[in-house]
Motif scaffolding. Structure first.
Motif, PDB file in Angstrom:
ATOM      1  N   ARG A  19     -12.745   1.487  -0.123  1.00 43.95           N
ATOM      2  CA  ARG A  19     -11.639   2.133  -0.828  1.00 43.95           C
ATOM      3  C   ARG A  19     -11.929   3.623  -0.845  1.00 43.95           C
ATOM      4  O   ARG A  19     -13.064   4.053  -0.991  1.00 43.95           O
ATOM      5  CB  ARG A  19     -11.516   1.623  -2.269  1.00 43.95           C
ATOM      6  CG  ARG A  19     -11.441   0.114  -2.386  1.00 43.95           C
ATOM      7  CD  ARG A  19     -10.854  -0.303  -3.714  1.00 43.95           C
ATOM      8  NE  ARG A  19      -9.440   0.058  -3.788  1.00 43.95           N
ATOM      9  CZ  ARG A  19      -8.900   0.762  -4.759  1.00 43.95           C
ATOM     10  NH1 ARG A  19      -9.634   1.191  -5.751  1.00 43.95           N
ATOM     11  NH2 ARG A  19      -7.610   1.039  -4.763  1.00 43.95           N
ATOM     12  N   LEU A  66      -6.401  -3.847   4.005  1.00 42.75           N
ATOM     13  CA  LEU A  66      -6.355  -3.371   5.389  1.00 42.75           C
ATOM     14  C   LEU A  66      -7.328  -4.139   6.290  1.00 42.75           C
ATOM     15  O   LEU A  66      -7.060  -4.317   7.473  1.00 42.75           O
ATOM     16  CB  LEU A  66      -6.661  -1.864   5.438  1.00 42.75           C
ATOM     17  CG  LEU A  66      -5.544  -0.956   4.931  1.00 42.75           C
ATOM     18  CD1 LEU A  66      -5.958   0.509   5.060  1.00 42.75           C
ATOM     19  CD2 LEU A  66      -4.244  -1.204   5.688  1.00 42.75           C
ATOM     20  N   ASN A  74       0.832  -1.208   0.000  1.00 40.87           N
ATOM     21  CA  ASN A  74       0.000   0.000   0.000  1.00 40.87           C
ATOM     22  C   ASN A  74       0.868   1.260   0.000  1.00 40.87           C
ATOM     23  O   ASN A  74       0.597   2.205  -0.744  1.00 40.87           O
ATOM     24  CB  ASN A  74      -0.915   0.034   1.227  1.00 40.87           C
ATOM     25  CG  ASN A  74      -2.185  -0.773   1.022  1.00 40.87           C
ATOM     26  OD1 ASN A  74      -2.426  -1.259  -0.096  1.00 40.87           O
ATOM     27  ND2 ASN A  74      -2.975  -0.934   2.067  1.00 40.87           N
ATOM     28  N   TYR A 124       0.394   3.780  -2.919  1.00 44.44           N
ATOM     29  CA  TYR A 124      -0.216   5.098  -2.728  1.00 44.44           C
ATOM     30  C   TYR A 124       0.836   6.210  -2.642  1.00 44.44           C
ATOM     31  O   TYR A 124       0.593   7.267  -2.072  1.00 44.44           O
ATOM     32  CB  TYR A 124      -1.144   5.076  -1.505  1.00 44.44           C
ATOM     33  CG  TYR A 124      -2.315   4.150  -1.746  1.00 44.44           C
ATOM     34  CD1 TYR A 124      -3.315   4.508  -2.670  1.00 44.44           C
ATOM     35  CD2 TYR A 124      -2.402   2.907  -1.129  1.00 44.44           C
ATOM     36  CE1 TYR A 124      -4.360   3.644  -2.941  1.00 44.44           C
ATOM     37  CE2 TYR A 124      -3.440   2.042  -1.397  1.00 44.44           C
ATOM     38  CZ  TYR A 124      -4.426   2.411  -2.313  1.00 44.44           C
ATOM     39  OH  TYR A 124      -5.457   1.557  -2.595  1.00 44.44           O
ATOM     40  N   ASP A 162       5.000   6.300   4.889  1.00 46.10           N
ATOM     41  CA  ASP A 162       5.297   6.707   3.509  1.00 46.10           C
ATOM     42  C   ASP A 162       5.131   8.208   3.368  1.00 46.10           C
ATOM     43  O   ASP A 162       4.682   8.881   4.308  1.00 46.10           O
ATOM     44  CB  ASP A 162       4.399   5.948   2.515  1.00 46.10           C
ATOM     45  CG  ASP A 162       2.927   6.269   2.690  1.00 46.10           C
ATOM     46  OD1 ASP A 162       2.542   7.456   2.615  1.00 46.10           O
ATOM     47  OD2 ASP A 162       2.115   5.315   2.909  1.00 46.10           O
ATOM     48  N   SER A 168      -8.397  -4.110  -4.052  1.00 47.30           N
ATOM     49  CA  SER A 168      -9.659  -4.809  -3.790  1.00 47.30           C
ATOM     50  C   SER A 168     -10.414  -4.202  -2.621  1.00 47.30           C
ATOM     51  O   SER A 168     -11.569  -4.503  -2.387  1.00 47.30           O
ATOM     52  CB  SER A 168      -9.359  -6.272  -3.469  1.00 47.30           C
ATOM     53  OG  SER A 168      -8.544  -6.315  -2.312  1.00 47.30           O
TER      54      SER A 168
HETATM   55  P1  ADP Z   1      -6.828  -1.498  -1.557  1.00 47.77           P
HETATM   56  O1  ADP Z   1      -6.788  -2.843  -2.124  1.00 47.77           O
HETATM   57  O2  ADP Z   1      -7.823  -0.602  -2.201  1.00 47.77           O
HETATM   58  O3  ADP Z   1      -5.532  -0.905  -1.355  1.00 47.77           O
HETATM   59  P2  ADP Z   1      -6.874  -1.613   1.299  1.00 47.77           P
HETATM   60  O4  ADP Z   1      -7.808  -2.267   2.182  1.00 47.77           O
HETATM   61  O5  ADP Z   1      -5.464  -2.084   1.338  1.00 47.77           O
HETATM   62  O6  ADP Z   1      -7.472  -1.730  -0.129  1.00 47.77           O
HETATM   63  O7  ADP Z   1      -6.893  -0.119   1.559  1.00 47.77           O
HETATM   64  C1  ADP Z   1      -8.102   0.544   1.677  1.00 47.77           C
HETATM   65  C2  ADP Z   1      -8.011   1.980   1.257  1.00 47.77           C
HETATM   66  O8  ADP Z   1      -7.180   2.690   2.157  1.00 47.77           O
HETATM   67  C3  ADP Z   1      -7.365   2.148  -0.056  1.00 47.77           C
HETATM   68  O9  ADP Z   1      -8.274   2.076  -1.095  1.00 47.77           O
HETATM   69  C4  ADP Z   1      -6.705   3.507   0.034  1.00 47.77           C
HETATM   70  O10 ADP Z   1      -7.613   4.462  -0.333  1.00 47.77           O
HETATM   71  C5  ADP Z   1      -6.406   3.668   1.486  1.00 47.77           C
HETATM   72  N1  ADP Z   1      -4.989   3.412   1.811  1.00 47.77           N
HETATM   73  C6  ADP Z   1      -4.444   2.286   2.272  1.00 47.77           C
HETATM   74  N2  ADP Z   1      -3.123   2.434   2.485  1.00 47.77           N
HETATM   75  C7  ADP Z   1      -2.818   3.711   2.152  1.00 47.77           C
HETATM   76  C8  ADP Z   1      -1.631   4.486   2.170  1.00 47.77           C
HETATM   77  N3  ADP Z   1      -0.446   3.994   2.558  1.00 47.77           N
HETATM   78  N4  ADP Z   1      -1.712   5.766   1.730  1.00 47.77           N
HETATM   79  C9  ADP Z   1      -2.886   6.287   1.346  1.00 47.77           C
HETATM   80  N5  ADP Z   1      -4.068   5.599   1.311  1.00 47.77           N
HETATM   81  C10 ADP Z   1      -4.014   4.320   1.719  1.00 47.77           C
END
Ligand code: ADP
Length: 706
Positions: free
Chosen positions: A657, A673, A610, A614, A638, A669
């Motif tokens: 998301r 998280l 992630n 991101y 990050d 997906s």
């Molecule tokens: P995805 O598969 O969409 O990454 P996650 O469950 O891993 O799904 O993350 C959910 C949402 O949290 C992401 O869609 C993103 O918007 C946000 N997110 C997760 N990690 C970060 C990060 N390091 N920086 C910014 N946004 C993040």
């Protein structure tokens, strides 16, 4: 006995006779003074009194209350059938007693011949009678009865003889009245005692069915041979609550009879009539025609009724607030004398009290039921709102208050639109059904209530006198549903992109017309490798999320060194690092931790992926390890897009998301998280995030030290 001259100086023996008569009268007075009951008075008059009057036979009749009939109470010296033949006869009859009752004057008849002349209808009857004296029993000018005396021979009644009979009659009348008063008074006392006892019983319990049953038992045999209580059931049917008789065998019999001949609510007499009209029915003497009409042609029933010998009855309604709730019936049969006005008054009073008790008990039950319902409604999770026909709020439970943000006390008694403006748009969509109809699917409507965006699912039942609504706050479910729908769109996109790339690469590799260099071929193969890796990662996430939901993920806790796990993850992530992103491990003293090493690896892989993903504009991703208060903290920081603070909670939700439309071109997906949090929590740890939009995010995993 010799005939005596009517006038002139009485001879010496007459003086003796007079003294003798006075003495005998004295004896009668003494006996009468001792007599307490009317029966004892009658006995005294017909023994001592007859002797004093030198009569051979005597009879006493009472005038009925309406003054129309004479009822023979007792006789002595006549033939047995006299009491049955002359049990009751009208004052207008051509009989000596009726004559006296009409004139109120004594009647002296010297011989049978004279009698037959005066009363031709008696010719040929009472052959053994001779002279006759019939005297009115009067009290202060009021006629209460008649006494008749028959003598063994014809005789002229001298003035003194006449006087003696008149005195006897006066004494008898006085004694009879006194005994009656005494009896009436003790009966009144009994009735009073009964009412007191019954009242105590009635107020002893709220279980009125039980209390009324005991009341019926109490009434038998004191008030009746039979006592029954019928109640109006919920559907208006007459239901027998109790029937009491001293003989349990007869009670069983009566119950059978009741089943065979259920009470008729439309009957012109009896329980049906009393309940229907709310009016009591008093039959001092049950008319034979009435019994006949009730029996009809049913011979079996006729036999039973004859055997029962019912002769007098009282049926009084148990009234409350203008409605008959039931009826109390008293019936005199084999042992109880016919009912009097006083009995009737007692029954009316008894029923009045019983009616109040039943009404109170029912009101209490209703209130209790209402209180229980309110208690239940206070705890259900669904909001329940009751509106009356005019749209005024009559019930607003705790959940309704929580969903709408309007407190119960603000809502009650108000128009619902006034307390909740959003109601109008809600009710516009809400399906209403009638009681018993299959409930329509509740509609889910978005509402803005006091600035909150809510999704409310609602349905209603219109029961005529009002409407009851069930509301539930489905905001969370609705959000999940939206996320799931978005996931389908995202996932298909996520899967299709790498698939298309792989497909394209394979097609290119297989083309004969293209001469690819080894380098180009390698690049295609590497791309296939990385894209299929990406594909299987997504599929793994979907599978893992499903397993986590089903609780089917096994966690094997053991000790491990978090630095080793982090290094390994960084190493493999470094292989496909995009341009401009750097990865670095910073350790600030570490310690061993208790966790499932594979799951921790998965968590860190997700977080680093992630962080890289991101940070589309590049930047540094740092993994920091620190020990603190018996915990090990693993941070992934990050310098990427960052997350608005309002979303920090929600990003851990399944499928959630920030950017489902992928405006920044970053796919995912929405499961990563969610999986991280589930796994960390199952390893007894926690995961937190803080972020500054545009400047980067920091995810912290805390796990217990070993
Ligand atoms: P995805 O598969 O969409 O990454 P996650 O469950 O891993 O799904 O993350 C959910 C949402 O949290 C992401 O869609 C993103 O918007 C946000 N997110 C997760 N990690 C970060 C990060 N390091 N920086 C910014 N946004 C993040």
């Amino acid at each position: 006995m010799k005939l005596r001259p009517e006038r002139g100086i009485l001879p010496a023996e007459s003086l003796e006779d007079a003294a003798d008569r006075a003495y005998r009268l004295q004896r009668v007075s003494e006996r009468l003074a001792e007599a307490l009951t009317p029966q004892q008075v009658l006995d005294a008059v017909l023994t001592e009194g007859l002797r004093a009057a030198e009569a051979r036979a005597g009879a006493i009749g009472a005038i009925s209350e309406n003054g129309e009939t004479i009822e023979l109470l007792a006789q002595r010296g006549y033939r047995d059938n006299v009491l049955t033949d002359y049990a009751r006869f009208p004052v207008t009859a051509d009989l000596p007693m009726s004559h006296v009752a009409r004139t109120g004057k004594p009647l002296f008849i010297s011989s049978m011949a004279e009698r037959n002349t005066l009363f031709p209808s008696l010719r040929g009857r009472g052959q053994d009678g001779h002279a006759l004296a019939v005297l009115p029993l009067t009290l202060e000018g009021r006629l209460i009865g008649v006494i008749g005396l028959s003598f063994g021979q014809d005789m002229e009644f001298s003035e003194s003889r006449r006087q003696m009979k008149v005195t006897l009659a006066r004494q008898a009348a006085l004694a009879l009245e006194r005994a009656r008063l005494y009896e009436a008074e003790s009966a009144a006392r009994d009735r009073f005692a009964f009412i007191a006892e019954a009242s105590e019983l009635l107020s002893s319990s709220m279980e009125y069915e039980e209390t009324l049953s005991r009341l019926a038992q109490l009434a038998v045999p004191r008030l009746a041979d039979w006592c029954s209580i019928d109640m109006v059931g919920e559907d208006g049917e007459i239901e027998r609550l109790v029937v009491a008789h001293e003989d349990p065998e007869k009670v069983r019999w009566a119950k059978e009879l009741q089943e065979r001949y259920p009470p008729n609510a439309a009957a012109p007499h009896g329980v049906g009539y009393v309940i229907r009209t709310g009016q009591p029915e008093f039959l001092p003497e049950i008319p034979a025609e009435l019994i006949d009409a009730a029996i009809g042609d049913d011979e079996e029933l006729r036999r039973i009724v004859n055997e029962l010998g019912l002769h007098s009855s009282i049926c009084v309604p148990l009234n409350a607030r203008g409605r008959a709730l039931g009826a109390l019936s008293l019936v005199a049969a084999e042992s109880h004398p016919p009912y009097t006005q006083a009995d009737f008054a007692l029954a009316v009073e008894l029923a009045r009290r019983a009616g109040i008790i039943v009404d109170n008990a029912r009101l209490f039950r209703e209130a209790e039921r209402g209180a229980n319902a309110a208690r239940a409604l206070a705890y259900v999770a669904d909001g329940v709102v009751l509106l009356d026909r005019d749209g005024i709020v009559r019930h607003w439970n705790t959940a309704a208050a929580a969903i709408t943000g309007v407190a119960e006390e603000e809502a009650l008694g108000e128009r619902v639109e006034d307390v909740l403006p959003a109601w109008e748009s809600l009710s516009a969509h809400m399906p209403l059904v009638r009681p018993g109809e299959q409930a329509a699917r509740p509609v889910t409507v978005p509402l803005t209530i006091q600035g909150r965006e809510l999704w409310v699912s609602a349905s209603g039942v219109d029961f005529g006198e009002g409407t009851v609504y069930a509301l539930s706050d489905v905001t969370d479910e609705h959000a999940l549903e939206t996320a799931r729908a978005e996931f389908v769109a995202t996932a298909s996109h996520e899967l299709r992109t790498p698939l298309a790339a792989v497909y394209g690469a394979i097609r290119t590799l297989r083309r004969d017309d293209l001469q690819l260099t080894d380098e180009e071929e390698n690049a295609f193969l590497e791309m296939i490798e990385s894209e299929t890796g990406h594909l299987s990662q997504i599929v793994d996430q979907i599978l893992l999320a499903g397993q986590l939901d089903a609780g089917a993920v096994e966690i094997e806790l053991g000790e491990c060194n978090p630095a080793d796990v982090a290094s390994a993850v960084i190493e493999s992530a470094s292989v496909h690092l995009p341009d401009g992103v750097s990865l670095r491990l910073a350790r600030n003293g570490t310690q061993r931790i208790v966790c499932d090493e594979n799951k921790l690896r998965q968590v860190l892989t997700n977080l680093i992926d992630n962080a890289v993903k991101y940070s589309p504009d590049g930047g540094q991703v740092e993994i920091r390890l620190a020990a603190e208060d018996g915990e090990c903290l693993i941070q992934v920081a990050d310098e990427g897009l960052g997350i608005p603070s309002s979303e920090l909670e929600r990003i851990f939700e399944k499928f959630y998301r920030l950017d489902p439309q992928q405006t920044r071109g970053v796919g995912g997906s929405g499961l990563g998280l969610y999986i991280c949090r589930e796994l960390v929590e199952r390893m007894n740890g926690r995961i937190e995030v803080d972020s500054e939009p545009g400047r980067g995010s920091r995810f912290t995993v805390a796990l217990p030290a070993g």
